[in-house]
Design a protein around this motif. Structure first.
Motif, PDB file in Angstrom:
ATOM      1  N   LYS A   1       0.954  -1.116  -0.013  1.00  0.00           N
ATOM      2  CA  LYS A   1       0.005   0.050  -0.054  1.00  0.00           C
ATOM      3  C   LYS A   1       0.807   1.135  -0.158  1.00  0.00           C
ATOM      4  O   LYS A   1       1.819   1.242   0.772  1.00  0.00           O
ATOM      5  CB  LYS A   1      -0.900  -0.137   1.203  1.00  0.00           C
ATOM      6  CG  LYS A   1      -1.736   1.084   1.187  1.00  0.00           C
ATOM      7  CD  LYS A   1      -2.943   1.146   2.252  1.00  0.00           C
ATOM      8  CE  LYS A   1      -3.903   2.320   2.136  1.00  0.00           C
ATOM      9  NZ  LYS A   1      -4.960   2.345   3.590  1.00  0.00           N
ATOM     10  N   THR A   2       0.657   2.167  -0.888  1.00  0.00           N
ATOM     11  CA  THR A   2       1.311   3.525  -1.006  1.00  0.00           C
ATOM     12  C   THR A   2       0.338   4.421  -0.589  1.00  0.00           C
ATOM     13  O   THR A   2      -0.797   4.445  -1.312  1.00  0.00           O
ATOM     14  CB  THR A   2       1.678   3.569  -2.572  1.00  0.00           C
ATOM     15  OG1 THR A   2       2.869   2.619  -2.609  1.00  0.00           O
ATOM     16  CG2 THR A   2       2.558   4.882  -2.337  1.00  0.00           C
ATOM     17  N   THR A   3       0.768   5.249   0.092  1.00  0.00           N
ATOM     18  CA  THR A   3      -0.399   6.601   0.524  1.00  0.00           C
ATOM     19  C   THR A   3       0.267   7.665  -0.103  1.00  0.00           C
ATOM     20  O   THR A   3       1.523   7.821  -0.450  1.00  0.00           O
ATOM     21  CB  THR A   3      -0.145   6.921   1.928  1.00  0.00           C
ATOM     22  OG1 THR A   3       1.321   7.058   2.455  1.00  0.00           O
ATOM     23  CG2 THR A   3      -0.659   5.612   2.896  1.00  0.00           C
ATOM     24  N   MET A   4      -0.747   8.465  -0.840  1.00  0.00           N
ATOM     25  CA  MET A   4      -0.593   9.607  -1.411  1.00  0.00           C
ATOM     26  C   MET A   4      -1.534  10.516  -1.255  1.00  0.00           C
ATOM     27  O   MET A   4      -2.797  10.215  -1.396  1.00  0.00           O
ATOM     28  CB  MET A   4      -0.598   9.330  -3.141  1.00  0.00           C
ATOM     29  CG  MET A   4      -0.139  10.381  -3.999  1.00  0.00           C
ATOM     30  SD  MET A   4       0.102   9.914  -5.741  1.00  0.00           S
ATOM     31  CE  MET A   4       1.357   8.710  -5.608  1.00  0.00           C
ATOM     32  N   ASP A   5      -1.092  11.940  -0.987  1.00  0.00           N
ATOM     33  CA  ASP A   5      -2.123  12.910  -0.608  1.00  0.00           C
ATOM     34  C   ASP A   5      -2.293  13.621  -1.954  1.00  0.00           C
ATOM     35  O   ASP A   5      -1.700  14.539  -2.751  1.00  0.00           O
ATOM     36  CB  ASP A   5      -1.327  13.861   0.151  1.00  0.00           C
ATOM     37  CG  ASP A   5      -2.216  15.098   0.572  1.00  0.00           C
ATOM     38  OD1 ASP A   5      -3.436  15.226   0.246  1.00  0.00           O
ATOM     39  OD2 ASP A   5      -2.007  16.017   1.318  1.00  0.00           O
ATOM     40  N   MET A   6      -3.458  13.067  -2.414  1.00  0.00           N
ATOM     41  CA  MET A   6      -4.045  13.612  -3.834  1.00  0.00           C
ATOM     42  C   MET A   6      -4.391  15.089  -4.014  1.00  0.00           C
ATOM     43  O   MET A   6      -3.930  15.734  -4.902  1.00  0.00           O
ATOM     44  CB  MET A   6      -5.204  12.834  -4.311  1.00  0.00           C
ATOM     45  CG  MET A   6      -4.949  11.479  -4.444  1.00  0.00           C
ATOM     46  SD  MET A   6      -3.661  11.047  -5.888  1.00  0.00           S
ATOM     47  CE  MET A   6      -4.433  11.927  -7.240  1.00  0.00           C
ATOM     48  N   SER A   7      -4.532  15.650  -2.676  1.00  0.00           N
ATOM     49  CA  SER A   7      -4.861  17.180  -2.697  1.00  0.00           C
ATOM     50  C   SER A   7      -3.738  17.982  -3.045  1.00  0.00           C
ATOM     51  O   SER A   7      -3.912  19.262  -3.443  1.00  0.00           O
ATOM     52  CB  SER A   7      -5.381  17.578  -1.298  1.00  0.00           C
ATOM     53  OG  SER A   7      -4.517  17.389  -0.273  1.00  0.00           O
ATOM     54  N   GLN A   8      -2.470  17.367  -3.020  1.00  0.00           N
ATOM     55  CA  GLN A   8      -1.424  18.309  -3.101  1.00  0.00           C
ATOM     56  C   GLN A   8      -1.003  18.455  -4.643  1.00  0.00           C
ATOM     57  O   GLN A   8       0.029  19.389  -5.106  1.00  0.00           O
ATOM     58  CB  GLN A   8      -0.095  17.812  -2.532  1.00  0.00           C
ATOM     59  CG  GLN A   8       0.359  16.277  -2.971  1.00  0.00           C
ATOM     60  CD  GLN A   8       1.635  15.901  -2.298  1.00  0.00           C
ATOM     61  OE1 GLN A   8       2.617  16.686  -2.281  1.00  0.00           O
ATOM     62  NE2 GLN A   8       1.448  14.575  -1.596  1.00  0.00           N
ATOM     63  N   PHE A   9      -1.778  17.600  -5.503  1.00  0.00           N
ATOM     64  CA  PHE A   9      -1.577  17.517  -7.022  1.00  0.00           C
ATOM     65  C   PHE A   9      -2.820  18.114  -7.564  1.00  0.00           C
ATOM     66  O   PHE A   9      -3.190  17.695  -8.568  1.00  0.00           O
ATOM     67  CB  PHE A   9      -1.195  16.312  -7.457  1.00  0.00           C
ATOM     68  CG  PHE A   9       0.097  15.511  -6.753  1.00  0.00           C
ATOM     69  CD1 PHE A   9       1.148  16.179  -7.059  1.00  0.00           C
ATOM     70  CD2 PHE A   9       0.037  14.454  -6.051  1.00  0.00           C
ATOM     71  CE1 PHE A   9       2.214  15.712  -6.572  1.00  0.00           C
ATOM     72  CE2 PHE A   9       1.045  13.889  -5.497  1.00  0.00           C
ATOM     73  CZ  PHE A   9       2.235  14.642  -5.596  1.00  0.00           C
ATOM     74  N   GLY A  10      -3.418  19.081  -6.927  1.00  0.00           N
ATOM     75  CA  GLY A  10      -4.663  19.731  -7.480  1.00  0.00           C
ATOM     76  C   GLY A  10      -4.389  20.379  -8.471  1.00  0.00           C
ATOM     77  O   GLY A  10      -5.373  21.009  -9.347  1.00  0.00           O
ATOM     78  N   GLY A  11      -3.037  20.731  -9.169  1.00  0.00           N
ATOM     79  CA  GLY A  11      -2.680  21.554 -10.335  1.00  0.00           C
ATOM     80  C   GLY A  11      -2.414  23.068  -9.933  1.00  0.00           C
ATOM     81  O   GLY A  11      -2.189  23.725 -10.820  1.00  0.00           O
ATOM     82  N   GLY A  12      -2.525  23.382  -8.581  1.00  0.00           N
ATOM     83  CA  GLY A  12      -2.114  24.748  -8.287  1.00  0.00           C
ATOM     84  C   GLY A  12      -2.879  25.689  -8.904  1.00  0.00           C
ATOM     85  O   GLY A  12      -3.130  27.082  -8.358  1.00  0.00           O
ATOM     86  N   ASN A  13      -3.478  25.613 -10.149  1.00  0.00           N
ATOM     87  CA  ASN A  13      -4.265  26.975 -10.717  1.00  0.00           C
ATOM     88  C   ASN A  13      -5.820  26.430 -10.828  1.00  0.00           C
ATOM     89  O   ASN A  13      -6.482  27.158 -11.298  1.00  0.00           O
ATOM     90  CB  ASN A  13      -3.886  27.078 -12.108  1.00  0.00           C
ATOM     91  CG  ASN A  13      -3.811  25.538 -12.973  1.00  0.00           C
ATOM     92  OD1 ASN A  13      -4.234  24.486 -12.411  1.00  0.00           O
ATOM     93  ND2 ASN A  13      -3.680  25.814 -14.398  1.00  0.00           N
ATOM     94  N   ARG A  14      -6.170  25.432  -9.788  1.00  0.00           N
ATOM     95  CA  ARG A  14      -7.821  25.098  -9.865  1.00  0.00           C
ATOM     96  C   ARG A  14      -8.019  24.436  -8.508  1.00  0.00           C
ATOM     97  O   ARG A  14      -7.138  23.682  -7.920  1.00  0.00           O
ATOM     98  CB  ARG A  14      -8.152  24.476 -10.892  1.00  0.00           C
ATOM     99  CG  ARG A  14      -7.427  23.198 -11.296  1.00  0.00           C
ATOM    100  CD  ARG A  14      -7.819  22.322 -12.754  1.00  0.00           C
ATOM    101  NE  ARG A  14      -7.242  21.192 -12.826  1.00  0.00           N
ATOM    102  CZ  ARG A  14      -7.895  19.783 -12.554  1.00  0.00           C
ATOM    103  NH1 ARG A  14      -9.302  19.943 -12.070  1.00  0.00           N
ATOM    104  NH2 ARG A  14      -7.359  18.724 -12.808  1.00  0.00           N
ATOM    105  N   GLN A  15      -9.253  24.657  -8.317  1.00  0.00           N
ATOM    106  CA  GLN A  15      -9.631  23.899  -7.015  1.00  0.00           C
ATOM    107  C   GLN A  15     -10.336  22.558  -7.333  1.00  0.00           C
ATOM    108  O   GLN A  15     -10.928  22.534  -8.308  1.00  0.00           O
ATOM    109  CB  GLN A  15     -10.580  24.651  -6.502  1.00  0.00           C
ATOM    110  CG  GLN A  15     -10.171  26.067  -5.686  1.00  0.00           C
ATOM    111  CD  GLN A  15      -9.067  25.801  -4.770  1.00  0.00           C
ATOM    112  OE1 GLN A  15      -9.167  24.852  -3.784  1.00  0.00           O
ATOM    113  NE2 GLN A  15      -7.926  26.516  -4.564  1.00  0.00           N
ATOM    114  N   VAL A  16     -10.058  21.567  -6.664  1.00  0.00           N
ATOM    115  CA  VAL A  16     -10.757  20.359  -6.889  1.00  0.00           C
ATOM    116  C   VAL A  16     -11.734  20.074  -5.878  1.00  0.00           C
ATOM    117  O   VAL A  16     -11.557  20.003  -4.527  1.00  0.00           O
ATOM    118  CB  VAL A  16      -9.808  18.891  -6.512  1.00  0.00           C
ATOM    119  CG1 VAL A  16     -10.237  17.665  -6.771  1.00  0.00           C
ATOM    120  CG2 VAL A  16      -8.406  19.329  -7.828  1.00  0.00           C
ATOM    121  N   SER A  17     -12.964  19.837  -6.220  1.00  0.00           N
ATOM    122  CA  SER A  17     -14.041  19.366  -5.298  1.00  0.00           C
ATOM    123  C   SER A  17     -13.987  18.237  -4.604  1.00  0.00           C
ATOM    124  O   SER A  17     -13.381  17.269  -4.895  1.00  0.00           O
ATOM    125  CB  SER A  17     -15.337  19.380  -6.105  1.00  0.00           C
ATOM    126  OG  SER A  17     -15.311  18.148  -6.979  1.00  0.00           O
TER     127      SER A  17
END
Length: 296
Positions: free
Chosen positions: A36-52
């Motif tokens: 199992k690999t943990t990854m904080d997907m929120s840190q790859f939101g693209g910087g220029n847009r918000q992810v719901s």
């Protein structure tokens, strides 16, 4: 962590009991692992847009099959083969990154601890490679801490492991350990270039903790890991955990430990160079599209 009380006599008796099995010419074992690999997907939101939150949840579901896998390690006194268990993907799951993910997921990995040889099938963007190299050991630091994994007493060992090429398991956002002005500047640079990979970095080394059992005195382990006086049952490497869930000793039906043989033969260094160049080409193309879009 609650430590188990080591009973030297019981452990020695157990080792003597299994030593006879290991001495047989046709000895074989099979260990089952979950990773199992943990990854904080929120840190790859693209910087220029918000992810719901809804979109983030969908991403996490699609990534699950990529971040959580099952493997088997078939081993004897000298050789082992480590490969992913086949499983059917649910329709629409996308297999993590879809076809992109197969470019970073290795095929069966063969290790021969006597000949110091490692072989691995690897597909990268549709091209098959056979990575053939010298089996390199980590400089393990032996600890005295113990715990129980199932019926086995395991000992702790630690090491610093170099990261080869584009290892997505250790991928993180730049400045992730310093979430202030630096992270903000990196996101701004990513906006300018149009390349989200400008936000990403991969460390050159990672810290590894392994737990091995002398009750199975085999110099083997999952994935890249080996070189301890007992089978490695657990590995914690940066954001990835590999845990043994089941061991079968001398199964009635033995598996073949065959060397991988398909693909263009390259060393690990050559393969890392090939993949690094390809990723740089993709980044340049991405940046070019971004610059073209800003001019319009």
């Amino acid at each position: 962590m609650k430590l188990s009380v080591l009973k030297p006599f019981s452990l020695a008796l157990a080792i003597m009991f299994v030593a006879f099995s290991f001495g047989q010419a046709d000895f074989q074992g099979k260990a089952y692992y979950q990773t199992k690999t943990t990854m904080d997907m929120s840190q790859f939101g693209g910087g220029n847009r918000q992810v719901s939150p809804e979109q983030m949840k969908r991403w996490q579901e699609r990534m699950k099959s990529f971040l959580e896998k099952e493997y088997t390690l078939v081993f004897n006194k000298e050789e082992s083969i480590y490969k992913e268990e086949e499983r059917l993907e649910a329709q629409g799951s996308g297999g993590g990154f879809g076809g992109f993910s197969s470019s970073f997921t290795g095929g069966p990995k063969y290790k021969n601890v006597k000949e110091k040889e490692v072989l691995q099938d690897q597909e990268f963007f549709g091209k098959k490679f056979l990575i053939k190299d010298e089996l390199k050991n980590l400089e393990w630091k032996m600890g005295t801490e113990t715990k129980q994994i199932g019926q086995y007493t395991v000992f702790k060992a630690t090491a610093t492991k170099p990261v080869n090429g584009f290892d997505w398991r250790s991928m993180r956002r730049r400045g992730n350990n310093d979430r202030d002005k630096k992270a903000e500047n990196d996101s701004t640079e990513a906006k300018k270039s149009g390349d989200p990979m400008d936000e990403v970095e991969i460390p050159k080394t990672i810290e590894v903790t392994a737990w091995y059992t002398p009750q199975i005195p085999i110099n083997q382990g999952p994935d890249d890991y080996w070189g301890l006086p007992g089978l490695i049952l657990e590995v914690n490497a940066d954001r990835t955990t590999i845990l043994c869930t089941k061991i079968v000793m001398n199964p009635s039906e033995k598996d073949n430990i065959d060397k991988p043989s398909k693909g263009e033969v390259v060393t690990q260094e050559e393969y890392t160079k090939i993949t690094t160049q390809k990723m740089e080409e993709m980044r340049e193309n991405w940046r070019g599209r971004g610059r073209g879009g800003r001019r319009n």
